[in-house]
Write a protein that holds these residues in place. Sequence first.
Motif, PDB file in Angstrom:
ATOM      1  N   UNK A 123       0.801  -1.225   0.000  1.00  0.00           N
ATOM      2  CA  UNK A 123       0.000   0.000   0.000  1.00  0.00           C
ATOM      3  C   UNK A 123       0.838   1.282   0.000  1.00  0.00           C
ATOM      4  N   UNK A 124       1.803   1.447   0.906  1.00  0.00           N
ATOM      5  CA  UNK A 124       2.542   2.721   0.883  1.00  0.00           C
ATOM      6  C   UNK A 124       3.335   2.924  -0.403  1.00  0.00           C
ATOM      7  N   UNK A 125       3.763   1.846  -1.031  1.00  0.00           N
ATOM      8  CA  UNK A 125       4.512   1.965  -2.288  1.00  0.00           C
ATOM      9  C   UNK A 125       3.604   2.448  -3.414  1.00  0.00           C
ATOM     10  N   UNK A 126       2.372   1.930  -3.454  1.00  0.00           N
ATOM     11  CA  UNK A 126       1.411   2.378  -4.466  1.00  0.00           C
ATOM     12  C   UNK A 126       1.070   3.845  -4.238  1.00  0.00           C
ATOM     13  N   UNK A 127       0.774   4.215  -2.994  1.00  0.00           N
ATOM     14  CA  UNK A 127       0.409   5.607  -2.692  1.00  0.00           C
ATOM     15  C   UNK A 127       1.554   6.563  -3.019  1.00  0.00           C
ATOM     16  N   UNK A 128       2.773   6.177  -2.668  1.00  0.00           N
ATOM     17  CA  UNK A 128       3.940   7.025  -2.970  1.00  0.00           C
ATOM     18  C   UNK A 128       4.127   7.163  -4.478  1.00  0.00           C
ATOM     19  N   UNK A 129       3.974   6.071  -5.208  1.00  0.00           N
ATOM     20  CA  UNK A 129       4.157   6.111  -6.663  1.00  0.00           C
ATOM     21  C   UNK A 129       3.126   7.014  -7.337  1.00  0.00           C
ATOM     22  N   UNK A 130       1.872   6.926  -6.907  1.00  0.00           N
ATOM     23  CA  UNK A 130       0.833   7.782  -7.492  1.00  0.00           C
ATOM     24  C   UNK A 130       1.148   9.247  -7.193  1.00  0.00           C
ATOM     25  N   UNK A 131       1.472   9.556  -5.949  1.00  0.00           N
ATOM     26  CA  UNK A 131       1.814  10.940  -5.602  1.00  0.00           C
ATOM     27  C   UNK A 131       3.013  11.427  -6.396  1.00  0.00           C
ATOM     28  N   UNK A 132       4.041  10.593  -6.504  1.00  0.00           N
ATOM     29  CA  UNK A 132       5.233  10.987  -7.258  1.00  0.00           C
ATOM     30  C   UNK A 132       4.912  11.215  -8.725  1.00  0.00           C
ATOM     31  N   UNK A 133       4.074  10.375  -9.303  1.00  0.00           N
ATOM     32  CA  UNK A 133       3.700  10.547 -10.706  1.00  0.00           C
ATOM     33  C   UNK A 133       2.936  11.854 -10.918  1.00  0.00           C
ATOM     34  N   UNK A 134       2.086  12.212  -9.971  1.00  0.00           N
ATOM     35  CA  UNK A 134       1.324  13.460 -10.105  1.00  0.00           C
ATOM     36  C   UNK A 134       2.192  14.695  -9.849  1.00  0.00           C
ATOM     37  N   UNK A 135       3.288  14.507  -9.154  1.00  0.00           N
ATOM     38  CA  UNK A 135       4.205  15.624  -8.887  1.00  0.00           C
ATOM     39  C   UNK A 135       5.351  15.690  -9.897  1.00  0.00           C
ATOM     40  N   UNK A 136       5.281  14.870 -10.927  1.00  0.00           N
ATOM     41  CA  UNK A 136       6.328  14.866 -11.948  1.00  0.00           C
ATOM     42  C   UNK A 136       6.487  16.275 -12.522  1.00  0.00           C
ATOM     43  N   UNK A 137       7.716  16.745 -12.601  1.00  0.00           N
ATOM     44  CA  UNK A 137       7.997  18.068 -13.135  1.00  0.00           C
ATOM     45  C   UNK A 137       8.040  19.164 -12.084  1.00  0.00           C
ATOM     46  N   UNK A 138       7.617  18.844 -10.858  1.00  0.00           N
ATOM     47  CA  UNK A 138       7.681  19.822  -9.769  1.00  0.00           C
ATOM     48  C   UNK A 138       9.079  19.783  -9.167  1.00  0.00           C
ATOM     49  N   UNK A 139       9.588  20.949  -8.830  1.00  0.00           N
ATOM     50  CA  UNK A 139      10.841  20.979  -8.085  1.00  0.00           C
ATOM     51  C   UNK A 139      10.532  20.674  -6.619  1.00  0.00           C
ATOM     52  N   UNK A 140      11.557  20.385  -5.846  1.00  0.00           N
ATOM     53  CA  UNK A 140      11.342  20.150  -4.419  1.00  0.00           C
ATOM     54  C   UNK A 140      10.742  21.389  -3.758  1.00  0.00           C
ATOM     55  N   UNK A 141      11.213  22.548  -4.163  1.00  0.00           N
ATOM     56  CA  UNK A 141      10.691  23.804  -3.616  1.00  0.00           C
ATOM     57  C   UNK A 141       9.198  23.951  -3.933  1.00  0.00           C
ATOM     58  N   UNK A 142       8.815  23.651  -5.164  1.00  0.00           N
ATOM     59  CA  UNK A 142       7.404  23.751  -5.559  1.00  0.00           C
ATOM     60  C   UNK A 142       6.546  22.750  -4.789  1.00  0.00           C
ATOM     61  N   UNK A 143       7.053  21.535  -4.624  1.00  0.00           N
ATOM     62  CA  UNK A 143       6.319  20.506  -3.883  1.00  0.00           C
ATOM     63  C   UNK A 143       6.095  20.949  -2.440  1.00  0.00           C
ATOM     64  N   UNK A 144       7.145  21.452  -1.802  1.00  0.00           N
ATOM     65  CA  UNK A 144       7.024  21.906  -0.416  1.00  0.00           C
ATOM     66  C   UNK A 144       6.085  23.111  -0.312  1.00  0.00           C
ATOM     67  N   UNK A 145       6.150  23.996  -1.298  1.00  0.00           N
ATOM     68  CA  UNK A 145       5.255  25.146  -1.298  1.00  0.00           C
ATOM     69  C   UNK A 145       3.802  24.690  -1.456  1.00  0.00           C
ATOM     70  N   UNK A 146       3.568  23.759  -2.346  1.00  0.00           N
ATOM     71  CA  UNK A 146       2.220  23.214  -2.532  1.00  0.00           C
ATOM     72  C   UNK A 146       1.700  22.627  -1.222  1.00  0.00           C
ATOM     73  N   UNK A 147       2.528  21.865  -0.538  1.00  0.00           N
ATOM     74  CA  UNK A 147       2.130  21.283   0.748  1.00  0.00           C
ATOM     75  C   UNK A 147       1.783  22.364   1.751  1.00  0.00           C
ATOM     76  N   UNK A 148       2.598  23.411   1.816  1.00  0.00           N
ATOM     77  CA  UNK A 148       2.324  24.514   2.749  1.00  0.00           C
ATOM     78  C   UNK A 148       1.014  25.225   2.400  1.00  0.00           C
ATOM     79  N   UNK A 149       0.765  25.432   1.122  1.00  0.00           N
ATOM     80  CA  UNK A 149      -0.462  26.115   0.707  1.00  0.00           C
ATOM     81  C   UNK A 149      -1.699  25.274   1.037  1.00  0.00           C
TER      82      UNK A 149
END
Length: 167
Positions: A123-149
């Motif tokens: 389960x955690x591997x599937x959830x991580x993979x889906x999240x990672x696929x949807x965040x493709x192209x985001x920088x780490x800074x953008x990902x962290x900013x999205x989480x904060x927002x």
Amino acid sequence: MQTLSRQKPTYPPPYDGAHYEVAEGVGHQLVNLVQLMRREVESRMVRHDLTDAQWKPLWLLKSGRAATAIELAREACTDAGAVTRMVDRLEDKGLIERVRSETDRRVVHLRLTPAGEAAAAHIPHVLAAVNNDLLRGFSEREWKQLCRLIERMTANAQALQTPEGNA
């Protein structure tokens, strides 16, 4: 103290009721995103012989967020009857077992079987993979900013649920 609903934004509000387009609303966009994520998670869980109704309780049990049917119902925001039927199916599938409490015979704990542990391990591997696929192209800074927002929007929504926020 000012309530959230009375606080004025430091910029013009992004939406105007006279010209509001539902499809452009953040809420509508988030609902669409969540639906797409759910469909993708569900399609990937099928590879592990798990349905949407099965992987969630397995994960809640595995992660320690629930240990009884009542706790599963609370965490899944569903009724006890639906949880009982789902627990029956998971038990029939050999993924969980019911264990009566030794200290309180009225309480029945749910425990993953070895097969349930093996299924939950995916389960955690599937959830991580889906999240990672949807965040493709985001920088780490953008990902962290999205989480904060998202955290800020969640805090605003939670504040609206308090008596002070509804004043």
